[in-house]
Design an enzyme around this catalytic site. Sequence first.
Site, PDB file in Angstrom:
ATOM      1  N   LYS A 110       0.856  -1.193   0.000  1.00 27.71           N
ATOM      2  CA  LYS A 110       0.000   0.000   0.000  1.00 27.71           C
ATOM      3  C   LYS A 110       0.881   1.229   0.000  1.00 27.71           C
ATOM      4  CE  LYS A 110      -4.525   0.757   0.150  1.00 27.71           C
ATOM      5  NZ  LYS A 110      -5.597  -0.130  -0.311  1.00 27.71           N
TER       6      LYS A 110
HETATM    7  P1  NAD Z   1     -13.090   7.655  -2.697  1.00 25.60           P
HETATM    8  O1  NAD Z   1     -12.087   8.702  -2.418  1.00 25.60           O
HETATM    9  O2  NAD Z   1     -13.563   7.442  -4.098  1.00 25.60           O
HETATM   10  O3  NAD Z   1     -14.404   7.892  -1.789  1.00 25.60           O
HETATM   11  C1  NAD Z   1     -14.362   8.004  -0.402  1.00 25.60           C
HETATM   12  C2  NAD Z   1     -15.715   8.459   0.101  1.00 25.60           C
HETATM   13  O4  NAD Z   1     -15.716   8.441   1.543  1.00 25.60           O
HETATM   14  C3  NAD Z   1     -16.071   9.890  -0.294  1.00 25.60           C
HETATM   15  O5  NAD Z   1     -17.473   9.995  -0.474  1.00 25.60           O
HETATM   16  C4  NAD Z   1     -15.637  10.689   0.937  1.00 25.60           C
HETATM   17  O6  NAD Z   1     -16.305  11.943   1.055  1.00 25.60           O
HETATM   18  C5  NAD Z   1     -16.003   9.731   2.061  1.00 25.60           C
HETATM   19  N1  NAD Z   1     -15.193   9.914   3.267  1.00 25.60           N
HETATM   20  C6  NAD Z   1     -13.851  10.077   3.325  1.00 25.60           C
HETATM   21  N2  NAD Z   1     -13.452  10.231   4.604  1.00 25.60           N
HETATM   22  C7  NAD Z   1     -14.555  10.121   5.365  1.00 25.60           C
HETATM   23  C8  NAD Z   1     -14.803  10.203   6.756  1.00 25.60           C
HETATM   24  N3  NAD Z   1     -13.813  10.418   7.626  1.00 25.60           N
HETATM   25  N4  NAD Z   1     -16.070  10.044   7.195  1.00 25.60           N
HETATM   26  C9  NAD Z   1     -17.081   9.837   6.320  1.00 25.60           C
HETATM   27  N5  NAD Z   1     -16.916   9.777   4.991  1.00 25.60           N
HETATM   28  C10 NAD Z   1     -15.674   9.920   4.520  1.00 25.60           C
HETATM   29  O7  NAD Z   1     -12.465   6.307  -2.097  1.00 25.60           O
HETATM   30  P2  NAD Z   1     -12.830   4.809  -2.473  1.00 25.60           P
HETATM   31  O8  NAD Z   1     -11.886   4.339  -3.518  1.00 25.60           O
HETATM   32  O9  NAD Z   1     -14.301   4.679  -2.678  1.00 25.60           O
HETATM   33  O10 NAD Z   1     -12.411   4.066  -1.127  1.00 25.60           O
HETATM   34  C11 NAD Z   1     -13.272   3.999   0.000  1.00 25.60           C
HETATM   35  C12 NAD Z   1     -12.827   2.861   0.905  1.00 25.60           C
HETATM   36  O11 NAD Z   1     -12.840   1.638   0.156  1.00 25.60           O
HETATM   37  C13 NAD Z   1     -11.400   2.984   1.455  1.00 25.60           C
HETATM   38  O12 NAD Z   1     -11.373   2.370   2.721  1.00 25.60           O
HETATM   39  C14 NAD Z   1     -10.581   2.149   0.474  1.00 25.60           C
HETATM   40  O13 NAD Z   1      -9.368   1.689   1.047  1.00 25.60           O
HETATM   41  C15 NAD Z   1     -11.549   1.023   0.216  1.00 25.60           C
HETATM   42  N6  NAD Z   1     -11.334   0.264  -1.019  1.00 25.60           N
HETATM   43  C16 NAD Z   1     -11.285   0.878  -2.236  1.00 25.60           C
HETATM   44  C17 NAD Z   1     -11.116   0.115  -3.385  1.00 25.60           C
HETATM   45  C18 NAD Z   1     -11.148   0.710  -4.764  1.00 25.60           C
HETATM   46  O14 NAD Z   1     -11.099  -0.053  -5.738  1.00 25.60           O
HETATM   47  N7  NAD Z   1     -11.257   2.011  -4.921  1.00 25.60           N
HETATM   48  C19 NAD Z   1     -10.962  -1.283  -3.283  1.00 25.60           C
HETATM   49  C20 NAD Z   1     -11.015  -1.880  -2.031  1.00 25.60           C
HETATM   50  C21 NAD Z   1     -11.218  -1.089  -0.906  1.00 25.60           C
END
Ligand code: NAD
Length: 420
Positions: A110
């Site tokens: 990561k």
């Molecule tokens: P992103 O940046 O596209 O979206 C994040 C969302 O969460 C946004 O709506 C943001 O406003 C909200 N957010 C951020 N911090 C916050 C907080 N403290 N409280 C409430 N809301 C909050 O990110 P993403 O890619 O959707 O990732 C979200 C989660 O999923 C993370 O934990 C990431 O590690 C995990 N994840 C992502 C992927 C991927 O393919 N993108 C894959 C596996 C896991």
Amino acid sequence: MNHPQSNEENPFQAMEARFDLAAARLGLEPNVIAVLRACEREITVSIPVVMDDGSVRVFEGYRVQHSTSRGPAKGGIRYAPNVNRDEVRALAAWMTWKCAVVNVPFGGGKGGVICDPFKLSKGELERITRRYVSGIMDILGPDRDVPAPDMNTDGQVMAWLMDTYSMHQRSYIPAIVTGKPVSLGGSLGRVEATGRGVMLVTREALRHLGMNPAQCTAAVQGAGNVGLISALQLQKLGVKVVAISDIHGAVHNPKGLDLEAVRAHLQKHRRLDGFDGGTRIGNAEILELPVDILVPAATENVITSKNAANIKAKIITEGANGPCTAGADTILDQKGIFVIPDILANAGGVTVSYFEWVQDRMAFFWTQKEVEDRMEHIMVESFAAVVDMAKRFQVSNRIAAYMLGVNRVAETTRMRGIYA
Ligand code: NAD
């Protein structure tokens, strides 16, 4: 490795707590435990960047490889003001277990850069990305470490990463990163993959519990790549999505949200504020709504020992990494909530990243249907394997998923032996 004082919200300690339980239940030998508990390699880089106003700011970035026992390190890059080393270590280790749960030939890694992308221009973001990549380049490579998007990074950031790496190597190397735009060797279906995986495992859980999607409601925390697409996919399954949030708050409509309108609003304004298709509620409240399915898809530590008792959902599908603390686990178990743990629930993303890497290396690309069918097969099989493990060993789904993943990494670690 130094850890800050023990506390419930330290993600690396949260990972270790579950790892220790799984390792004990598997009866792993102490030598293997010692190897698997440590991160293989960590880099911290300072990233000097000329800002648009001519000043120079120095950002800090990390890349952690937790394990390369089963294949190249694999894992996203996160841009956020609160990124820290223990968080990146935990996310790297979760990637190791996740890749092993879905049995794709990758280890775990990561990366993160401490910055606030919402306060940076596109040019500044590009310069940060290129300088960060050049700083960590020595440990990257299609057979060493293959990054991907995570919070606040997207296809454009991956394209800059791929370009920077390729320029240095003097050749076109799309397999250095996944989550790229399709025109640059990205895979069809990658953008939707994590959210679609969340839907697939939720569908399997509903089947397992004898619940009808058409009679279920859901609340989704997070409206980014994972949250919004999970919500749209659940709606396609027939589930009524009644609430969704971003970092600034949530909207709630008991009759069901118009998610296409939510998507259009977000595309225009980049935040949910001002969306008039529901009532405004807080980010803590959304977690405690009386819904059947709760999808925390934003960030770590949102369900803790403080609020776990208030959760009313029957199923929690962890779209985010580490949304529940180890302290919350016990309370959720006691309440009989069916938790689909992060290392299974959001593994659709890395599964299609694996497909992207395979396609890039073959320079032969699959149809969307091929990608979706193969991904569905893996998610459905992995769900069944976790539930079976939970039943056989009488453990929670989370510990079962850890046992499945940790055992696979333990096996390769044992067979490869200790190089001296
Ligand atoms: P992103 O940046 O596209 O979206 C994040 C969302 O969460 C946004 O709506 C943001 O406003 C909200 N957010 C951020 N911090 C916050 C907080 N403290 N409280 C409430 N809301 C909050 O990110 P993403 O890619 O959707 O990732 C979200 C989660 O999923 C993370 O934990 C990431 O590690 C995990 N994840 C992502 C992927 C991927 O393919 N993108 C894959 C596996 C896991």
